[in-house]
Design a protein around this motif. Structure first.
Motif, PDB file in Angstrom:
ATOM      1  N   ASN A  88       0.819  -1.208   0.000  1.00 13.97           N
ATOM      2  CA  ASN A  88       0.000   0.000   0.000  1.00 13.97           C
ATOM      3  C   ASN A  88       0.856   1.263   0.000  1.00 13.97           C
ATOM      4  O   ASN A  88       0.376   2.345  -0.340  1.00 13.97           O
ATOM      5  N   ASP A  89       2.115   1.116   0.424  1.00 19.94           N
ATOM      6  CA  ASP A  89       3.035   2.246   0.363  1.00 19.94           C
ATOM      7  C   ASP A  89       3.624   2.319  -1.047  1.00 19.94           C
ATOM      8  O   ASP A  89       3.331   1.505  -1.912  1.00 19.94           O
ATOM      9  N   SER A 140       0.762  -7.410  -8.799  1.00 18.73           N
ATOM     10  CA  SER A 140      -0.530  -7.045  -8.211  1.00 18.73           C
ATOM     11  C   SER A 140      -0.460  -5.782  -7.365  1.00 18.73           C
ATOM     12  O   SER A 140      -1.499  -5.241  -6.969  1.00 18.73           O
ATOM     13  N   CYS A 141       0.732  -5.268  -7.085  1.00 11.92           N
ATOM     14  CA  CYS A 141       0.861  -4.040  -6.299  1.00 11.92           C
ATOM     15  C   CYS A 141       0.296  -2.822  -7.035  1.00 11.92           C
ATOM     16  O   CYS A 141      -0.100  -1.848  -6.398  1.00 11.92           O
ATOM     17  N   ASN A 142       0.289  -2.861  -8.363  1.00  9.40           N
ATOM     18  CA  ASN A 142      -0.140  -1.720  -9.154  1.00  9.40           C
ATOM     19  C   ASN A 142      -1.530  -1.959  -9.735  1.00  9.40           C
ATOM     20  O   ASN A 142      -1.825  -3.056 -10.211  1.00  9.40           O
ATOM     21  N   THR A 143      -2.346  -0.927  -9.692  1.00  9.51           N
ATOM     22  CA  THR A 143      -3.706  -1.058 -10.219  1.00  9.51           C
ATOM     23  C   THR A 143      -3.784  -0.756 -11.706  1.00  9.51           C
ATOM     24  O   THR A 143      -4.740  -1.150 -12.374  1.00  9.51           O
ATOM     25  N   ASN A 144      -2.788  -0.080 -12.249  1.00 10.78           N
ATOM     26  CA  ASN A 144      -2.796   0.291 -13.661  1.00 10.78           C
ATOM     27  C   ASN A 144      -2.227  -0.852 -14.492  1.00 10.78           C
ATOM     28  O   ASN A 144      -1.053  -1.204 -14.351  1.00 10.78           O
ATOM     29  N   GLN A 187      -1.000   7.550 -23.380  1.00 12.82           N
ATOM     30  CA  GLN A 187      -1.854   8.723 -23.146  1.00 12.82           C
ATOM     31  C   GLN A 187      -1.945   9.056 -21.663  1.00 12.82           C
ATOM     32  O   GLN A 187      -1.946  10.229 -21.268  1.00 12.82           O
ATOM     33  N   GLN A 188      -1.999   8.015 -20.817  1.00 14.12           N
ATOM     34  CA  GLN A 188      -2.069   8.245 -19.371  1.00 14.12           C
ATOM     35  C   GLN A 188      -0.798   8.915 -18.859  1.00 14.12           C
ATOM     36  O   GLN A 188      -0.862   9.825 -18.018  1.00 14.12           O
ATOM     37  N   ILE A 189       0.351   8.476 -19.351  1.00 14.19           N
ATOM     38  CA  ILE A 189       1.605   9.084 -18.911  1.00 14.19           C
ATOM     39  C   ILE A 189       1.704  10.523 -19.393  1.00 14.19           C
ATOM     40  O   ILE A 189       2.118  11.421 -18.643  1.00 14.19           O
ATOM     41  N   GLU A 190       1.328  10.757 -20.628  1.00 12.08           N
ATOM     42  CA  GLU A 190       1.368  12.141 -21.135  1.00 12.08           C
ATOM     43  C   GLU A 190       0.500  13.057 -20.278  1.00 12.08           C
ATOM     44  O   GLU A 190       0.914  14.170 -19.930  1.00 12.08           O
ATOM     45  N   ALA A 191      -0.702  12.588 -19.927  1.00 11.88           N
ATOM     46  CA  ALA A 191      -1.598  13.408 -19.099  1.00 11.88           C
ATOM     47  C   ALA A 191      -1.021  13.606 -17.702  1.00 11.88           C
ATOM     48  O   ALA A 191      -1.097  14.697 -17.127  1.00 11.88           O
ATOM     49  N   ALA A 192      -0.437  12.527 -17.147  1.00 11.83           N
ATOM     50  CA  ALA A 192       0.128  12.623 -15.793  1.00 11.83           C
ATOM     51  C   ALA A 192       1.295  13.592 -15.751  1.00 11.83           C
ATOM     52  O   ALA A 192       1.463  14.341 -14.780  1.00 11.83           O
ATOM     53  N   LEU A 193       2.114  13.610 -16.799  1.00  6.96           N
ATOM     54  CA  LEU A 193       3.265  14.505 -16.821  1.00  6.96           C
ATOM     55  C   LEU A 193       2.840  15.965 -16.895  1.00  6.96           C
ATOM     56  O   LEU A 193       3.491  16.838 -16.313  1.00  6.96           O
ATOM     57  N   VAL A 194       1.756  16.230 -17.592  1.00  7.33           N
ATOM     58  CA  VAL A 194       1.242  17.599 -17.672  1.00  7.33           C
ATOM     59  C   VAL A 194       0.829  18.097 -16.294  1.00  7.33           C
ATOM     60  O   VAL A 194       1.043  19.267 -15.941  1.00  7.33           O
ATOM     61  N   ASN A 195       0.268  17.178 -15.498  1.00  9.79           N
ATOM     62  CA  ASN A 195      -0.255  17.558 -14.174  1.00  9.79           C
ATOM     63  C   ASN A 195       0.669  17.143 -13.028  1.00  9.79           C
ATOM     64  O   ASN A 195       0.248  17.139 -11.870  1.00  9.79           O
ATOM     65  N   ALA A 196       1.899  16.793 -13.349  1.00 10.44           N
ATOM     66  CA  ALA A 196       2.819  16.301 -12.321  1.00 10.44           C
ATOM     67  C   ALA A 196       3.140  17.392 -11.304  1.00 10.44           C
ATOM     68  O   ALA A 196       3.310  18.566 -11.673  1.00 10.44           O
ATOM     69  N   GLN A 255       3.150   9.159  -9.510  1.00  7.11           N
ATOM     70  CA  GLN A 255       2.833   7.741  -9.292  1.00  7.11           C
ATOM     71  C   GLN A 255       1.420   7.515  -8.789  1.00  7.11           C
ATOM     72  O   GLN A 255       0.770   6.533  -9.169  1.00  7.11           O
ATOM     73  N   SER A 256       0.912   8.401  -7.962  1.00  8.12           N
ATOM     74  CA  SER A 256      -0.431   8.220  -7.426  1.00  8.12           C
ATOM     75  C   SER A 256      -1.476   8.308  -8.531  1.00  8.12           C
ATOM     76  O   SER A 256      -2.383   7.470  -8.628  1.00  8.12           O
ATOM     77  N   ASN A 257      -1.328   9.306  -9.406  1.00  6.63           N
ATOM     78  CA  ASN A 257      -2.263   9.463 -10.517  1.00  6.63           C
ATOM     79  C   ASN A 257      -2.161   8.324 -11.521  1.00  6.63           C
ATOM     80  O   ASN A 257      -3.127   8.022 -12.233  1.00  6.63           O
ATOM     81  N   LEU A 258      -1.003   7.690 -11.576  1.00  5.03           N
ATOM     82  CA  LEU A 258      -0.807   6.588 -12.518  1.00  5.03           C
ATOM     83  C   LEU A 258      -1.216   5.232 -11.932  1.00  5.03           C
ATOM     84  O   LEU A 258      -1.206   4.233 -12.646  1.00  5.03           O
ATOM     85  N   GLY A 259      -1.552   5.190 -10.645  1.00  3.85           N
ATOM     86  CA  GLY A 259      -1.927   3.925 -10.029  1.00  3.85           C
ATOM     87  C   GLY A 259      -0.759   2.984  -9.815  1.00  3.85           C
ATOM     88  O   GLY A 259      -0.897   1.766  -9.931  1.00  3.85           O
TER      89      GLY A 259
END
Length: 466
Positions: free
Chosen positions: A49-50, A187-191, A270-279, A305-309
């Motif tokens: 969970n950490d 299984s640690c990652n949801t994405n 696409q998820q990484i591109e969006a996450a980097l914009v809002n990092a 990392q949180s936004n990326l799951g």
């Protein structure tokens, strides 16, 4: 250019797979990853969970590490200077470090390593000395007699790079220990669109598992399928056609699998591109070098990392060019400056986003170089020095055993080649344990580990708080 992770059950049932990326999705077919995935079962159950990340800096080419970490005790420095001859660094140029666990002995760093000197003295960096590829402990006589198995392809760039990336000193392997850890802890990652293993240096063996392969980024961002949104009719038509192909259903199992991989990769990109914009923004300015750019991108992904799951991530950066058979002193001055800048900048960035305790950065290189000069450089050798950085590091210490650099000494086998006193597997295992790998999986990850360390009996070396 991204990479993928295969789901065994989905491949068998529906031939669907998880993330691969951009132009490397064909790697799936070339390596028959689906067939390997059918034979794999994840055995680790870990509370993740950490957030934790491992960042591997691979100094490929063979870093001359006894001009990186040097003796400063007068008697030991004199031996060093005599052995290294024209490649010895002047005593007054060495940056002193205050090692807490080497009583009566003084050490220092290459003059270009000002940031790492400060990080060592503040407790965020540790060194492991005289480490290398070993199948089992070996004495000088056993080396001469060939009575103990030596690492496969000793002194060979390709073989020793393979060992440091696979954890198999006795044989060649198609999987790396970073990839096998990603298999265990998937299984640690949801994405499911982005692999736990992320590379800033393209395809690599270290992050290749039985059902995991790296998601590849450039130091400047993700590189996926080009589908520009500029409104030009050609790009609009191209994007529509790609979308239609990825939304279609195919009767052929391999066509459907290929489609699923590509679609998942596109989504991940696409998820990484969006996450980097809002990092989240971090403190500090990175130098304009390839290495600093790579570490800057890693810092951005970690901040997101949180936004990326992602609760577990493994990063790989290859910084090559250390094969200094010539012009060693000037080349090392230039390259160690870039390493020192990048590590110092990365430390500042991680501290500013409160991720320093969650990220462990470690260095490797396939082998050290001869203590003796070949005239203006050094040749391939064996035992080496590495360093590790992070908030979980028991820093300001030198682990393993810093050796005598005396020619004809007890572990010097000719030409200034040293037999390692610490096995690379001990280093790898401690990193894996900190990351969350169960003790029951360690011997599967590192088959020779039991020759050096009794699993379950504390930390192999003690450089991490676990």
């Amino acid at each position: 250019m991204d990479s993928y992770r295969i789901s065994r059950r989905k491949f068998i049932g529906q031939a669907s797979c998880l993330a691969v990326g951009g132009t490397t999705f064909f790697f799936f077919f070339l390596n028959l990853k689906a067939m390997n995935a059918m034979a794999i079962n994840n055995s680790s159950v870990v509370n993740c969970n950490d957030y934790k990340a491992l960042v591997c800096l691979f100094n490929s080419g063979g870093l001359d590490a006894f001009n990186m970490l040097l003796p400063r005790t007068t008697s030991e420095y004199n031996i060093y200077a005599a052995t290294r001859s024209n490649l010895a660094l002047p005593y007054n140029d060495i940056r002193p470090i205050n090692s807490l666990n080497t009583p009566g002995r003084q050490f220092g760093l290459h003059p270009s390593m000002v940031n790492i000197q400060n990080l060592f003295n503040s407790g965020d960096v540790a060194f492991i000395s005289n480490i290398g590829a070993l199948v089992a402990p070996m004495t000088k006589q056993e080396y001469y007699d060939e009575s103990v198995t030596a690492p496969l392809g000793l002194y060979s760039h390709s073989d020793q790079q393979m060992h440091w990336q696979t954890g198999f000193a006795h044989a060649r392997s198609a999987t790396g220990w970073g990839g096998r850890i990603a298999d265990l802890l998937t299984s640690c990652n949801t994405n499911t669109n982005i692999s736990m293993a992320m590379s800033l240096s393209g395809t690599n063996l270290f992050e290749t598992g039985n059902n995991s392969v790296e998601f590849t980024l450039s130091p400047y961002g993700p590189v996926g399928i080009s589908d520009d949104n500029d409104g030009w009719w050609y790009n609009t038509l191209r994007k529509t056609n790609i979308t239609n192909m990825l939304d279609a259903t195919y009767k052929n199992v391999f066509e459907q699998t290929y489609k699923n991989i590509t679609k998942s990769a596109r989504t991940g990109n696409q998820q990484i591109e969006a996450a980097l914009v809002n990092a989240p923004q971090f403190t500090g300015v990175f130098s304009q070098t390839y290495l600093s750019d790579a570490f800057k991108m890693v810092a951005k992904i970690i901040a997101s990392q949180s936004n990326l799951g992602m609760n577990r991530q493994i990063f790989f950066i290859d910084y090559g060019g250390w094969d200094h058979h010539d012009e060693l002193l000037q080349n090392q001055m230039d390259m160690l400056t870039e390493v020192d800048d990048a590590i110092g900048e990365f430390h500042t960035a991680l501290s500013s986003i409160n991720k320093l305790d969650s990220v462990t950065t470690f260095t490797v290189s396939e082998f050290c170089r001869t203590l003796t000069s070949n005239g203006n450089g050094t040749d391939h050798a064996w035992g080496s020095n590495v360093f590790v950085m992070g908030g979980a590091v028991n820093g300001q210490r030198i682990y393993g055993e810093y050796p005598s650099l005396q020619l004809n000494g007890p572990i010097e086998v000719g030409g200034g080649v040293l037999i390692p006193s610490t096995a690379a597997e001990e280093y790898f295992a401690e990193l894996a344990m900190w990351f969350g790998v169960a003790n029951s999986d360690l011997l599967d990850l590192y088959p020779n580990l039991g020759n050096f360390y009794s699993v379950g009996n504390g930390n192999p070396l003690g450089f991490l708080n676990i």
